[in-house]
Design a protein around this motif. Structure first.
Motif, short mmCIF file in Angstrom:
data_model
loop_
_atom_site.label_atom_id
_atom_site.label_comp_id
_atom_site.label_asym_id
_atom_site.label_seq_id
_atom_site.Cartn_x
_atom_site.Cartn_y
_atom_site.Cartn_z
N SER A 105 -66.42 5.66 -8.83
CA SER A 105 -65.62 6.01 -10.22
C SER A 105 -64.06 6.20 -9.31
CB SER A 105 -66.03 7.01 -10.92
OG SER A 105 -66.06 8.13 -10.11
N ARG A 106 -63.95 6.74 -8.36
CA ARG A 106 -62.63 6.97 -7.86
C ARG A 106 -62.49 6.21 -6.48
NH1 ARG A 106 -62.17 11.76 -5.51
NH2 ARG A 106 -59.93 12.04 -5.80
N LEU A 107 -61.24 5.24 -6.57
CA LEU A 107 -61.27 4.48 -5.41
C LEU A 107 -59.97 5.17 -4.52
CD1 LEU A 107 -61.33 1.05 -7.03
CD2 LEU A 107 -62.97 2.20 -6.00
N PRO A 108 -60.06 4.85 -3.20
CA PRO A 108 -58.90 5.06 -2.18
C PRO A 108 -57.77 4.09 -2.44
CG PRO A 108 -60.72 4.13 -0.88
CD PRO A 108 -61.03 4.18 -2.63
N THR A 109 -56.71 4.51 -1.86
CA THR A 109 -55.59 3.35 -1.94
C THR A 109 -55.50 2.56 -0.75
OG1 THR A 109 -53.84 5.28 -1.13
CG2 THR A 109 -54.32 4.90 -3.61
N ALA A 110 -56.19 3.00 0.29
CA ALA A 110 -56.16 2.51 1.47
C ALA A 110 -57.42 2.60 2.40
CB ALA A 110 -54.82 2.99 2.84
N VAL A 111 -57.87 1.56 2.99
CA VAL A 111 -59.24 1.56 3.89
C VAL A 111 -58.87 0.97 5.33
CG1 VAL A 111 -61.36 0.79 4.33
CG2 VAL A 111 -60.36 0.79 1.70
N MET A 112 -59.61 2.09 6.25
CA MET A 112 -59.38 1.97 7.66
C MET A 112 -60.80 1.31 8.12
SD MET A 112 -56.92 4.19 10.01
CE MET A 112 -57.15 3.12 11.42
N CYS A 113 -60.93 0.13 8.76
CA CYS A 113 -62.15 -0.26 9.25
C CYS A 113 -62.49 -0.22 10.76
CB CYS A 113 -62.16 -1.79 8.88
SG CYS A 113 -62.14 -2.04 6.91
N SER A 114 -63.66 -0.02 10.94
CA SER A 114 -63.84 0.03 12.48
C SER A 114 -63.91 -1.04 13.37
CB SER A 114 -65.37 0.86 12.78
OG SER A 114 -65.54 1.19 14.21
N ASN A 115 -63.73 -2.10 12.81
CA ASN A 115 -63.50 -3.45 13.60
C ASN A 115 -62.83 -4.41 12.50
OD1 ASN A 115 -65.44 -4.61 12.20
ND2 ASN A 115 -66.41 -5.55 13.99
N ASP A 116 -62.27 -5.54 13.07
CA ASP A 116 -61.59 -6.61 12.23
C ASP A 116 -62.50 -7.51 11.50
OD1 ASP A 116 -59.18 -5.91 13.39
OD2 ASP A 116 -58.84 -7.40 14.85
N MET A 117 -63.96 -7.67 11.96
CA MET A 117 -64.86 -8.37 11.23
C MET A 117 -65.08 -7.50 9.94
SD MET A 117 -65.54 -11.11 13.01
CE MET A 117 -67.19 -11.78 12.66
N THR A 118 -65.16 -6.39 9.92
CA THR A 118 -65.47 -5.51 8.81
C THR A 118 -64.32 -5.58 7.84
OG1 THR A 118 -66.99 -3.82 9.87
CG2 THR A 118 -65.96 -3.38 7.82
N ALA A 119 -63.17 -5.57 8.24
CA ALA A 119 -61.97 -5.68 7.54
C ALA A 119 -61.90 -7.18 6.75
CB ALA A 119 -60.57 -5.20 8.27
N ILE A 120 -62.12 -8.08 7.59
CA ILE A 120 -61.80 -9.55 7.04
C ILE A 120 -63.15 -9.63 6.01
CG2 ILE A 120 -62.20 -11.84 7.74
CD1 ILE A 120 -61.04 -11.49 10.34
N GLY A 121 -64.23 -9.21 6.21
CA GLY A 121 -65.25 -8.96 5.20
C GLY A 121 -64.86 -8.56 3.69
N GLY A 122 -64.33 -7.40 4.06
CA GLY A 122 -63.75 -6.61 2.89
C GLY A 122 -62.41 -7.30 2.46
N LEU A 123 -61.59 -7.97 2.95
CA LEU A 123 -60.75 -8.72 2.33
C LEU A 123 -61.15 -9.76 1.33
CD1 LEU A 123 -57.89 -9.38 5.14
CD2 LEU A 123 -57.67 -8.18 3.17
N ARG A 124 -62.19 -10.38 1.53
CA ARG A 124 -62.64 -11.42 0.80
C ARG A 124 -63.47 -10.65 -0.66
NH1 ARG A 124 -68.03 -15.58 2.00
NH2 ARG A 124 -67.74 -16.46 -0.19
N VAL A 125 -64.02 -9.51 -0.27
CA VAL A 125 -64.56 -8.92 -1.49
C VAL A 125 -63.47 -8.66 -2.63
CG1 VAL A 125 -65.91 -6.76 -2.17
CG2 VAL A 125 -66.64 -8.15 -0.59
#
Length: 371
Positions: free
Chosen positions: A250-270
């Motif tokens: 219900s509440r979202l952050p304004t920024a996300v840090m990811c433990s690796n780039d693959m996680t971040a790239i998957g998150g970008l797609r979503v």
């Protein structure tokens, strides 16, 4: 009168070419050729140069198995990685191979894919080939692996942590520096609601990255929301799954840090599929700085961890044990630095003005005791 160079061997001749042909062509003894090929440092430099020149002119390929039988050394190191599909590891392999070949070593690669059966096969192959040491770059310590290699006195080097042993060294990654730089960067852009997607927390490196993030929040006087601390698995699919989990709140952050780039790239797609703009609606930071990070859209802000430092440190650790009778004095060989690389996946929070609430977000200062 100039002497004619001996022509390269034909296909049939190559089968009969051996060390005696090299010795004759270089006008040296067979022993000199053998010692040169095995890189014995006491060989006269001029003679060694003549041997290597003869090898090149004859297109001769030394028999490494025969050399190992004669010298008692395989000059072969094993390199264990987690998964070949993660671009971080091919880049690490390239760096390790470059420094190994430059120093007269070969490498045998094994990819465990976090699977015990695969790991067992990799270890068996390495033992059969008589490796002189193994670099365990899986970012996790598996007990069966340790027992199998330790029982045979095989030198090993690990990332982050290794068991106490005179034949084991560890490469210590300074996760805190790069992650603190990332949190400071987001705070300077006005972000107060930060999420962190970790790797699998059974791995020591994932625990250390999460701890570094929480420590950075505390230093910047930012609160952590437990709902925004999500465990992933360092894969593209895991990045998609965890980002979907985050967006379902219900509440979202304004920024996300990811433990690796693959996680971040998957998150970008979503995020893109959900109609959210990066970085206008949500900023995102990765970790590793794989080559692909610069070419996704938007180019990914990330924490760089030097693969060349990891590769060179791992090789030098193994070689120091393989080539010397003395045991290493310390299990901690090298500190691998990390640093933030700012690209286009981070931006100020909407309506934020630079310098706003700066005093409230100043890093905590420790009290200094006066004499």
């Amino acid at each position: 009168m100039a002497t004619k160079k001996r022509p390269r061997q034909t296909r049939n001749d190559k089968r009969r070419l051996d060390i005696r042909d090299v010795a004759k062509h270089a006008r040296v003894s067979i022993a000199t050729v053998s010692r040169t090929i095995n890189r014995i440092p006491t060989v006269d430099k001029q003679l060694a140069d003549r041997v290597w020149k003869a090898i090149a002119e004859l297109n001769y390929f030394p028999n490494t198995q025969a050399r190992a039988l004669v010298s008692g050394r395989s000059r072969l190191f094993g390199l264990l990685i987690s998964e070949i599909t993660n671009p971080f590891f091919p880049e690490l392999i390239q760096g390790f191979e470059e420094v190994a070949v430059a120093n007269g070593y070969e490498i045998l690669i094994g990819s465990t894919n976090y699977d015990l059966a695969s790991m067992t096969v990799c270890i068996r192959r390495m033992l059969e080939r008589n490796v002189e040491g193994v670099a365990v770059m899986t970012f996790g310590v598996e007990q069966p692996l340790l027992e199998e290699l330790s029982s045979r006195d095989i030198p090993m080097v690990f990332v982050d942590a290794g068991p106490p042993s005179p034949l084991v060294r560890a490469l210590i990654v300074d996760y805190r520096k790069g992650i603190l730089e990332g949190v400071r960067h987001l705070a300077a852009l006005g972000h107060r609601k930060l999420s962190f997607i970790s790797g699998p927390l059974r791995q020591r490196s994932s625990q250390l990255r999460k701890e570094a993030f929480l420590s950075a929040l505390e230093e910047m006087r930012l609160r952590s929301n437990p709902d925004w601390l999500i465990e992933g698995d360092h894969s593209l699919e895991g990045g998609m799954r965890t980002m979907e989990q985050l967006l379902g709140q219900s509440r979202l952050p304004t920024a996300v840090m990811c433990s690796n780039d693959m996680t971040a790239i998957g998150g970008l797609r979503v995020l893109t599929r959900a109609g959210l703009r990066v970085p206008q609606d949500m900023s995102i930071i990765g970790f590793d700085d794989i080559h692909l990070a610069e070419f996704v859209y938007p180019p990914l802000t990330t924490v760089r961890m030097s693969r060349s430092d990891l590769a060179r440190g791992a090789f030098e650790a193994l070689r120091s044990v393989a080539e010397n009778d003395e045991r290493p004095e310390s299990a901690h060989l090298l500190n691998v630095s990390t640093t933030l690389i700012v690209r286009q996946s981070t931006a100020p929070v909407s309506g934020f003005k630079a310098g706003k609430s700066r005093s409230r977000l100043a890093p905590r200062k420790r009290a200094v005791k006066r004499p």
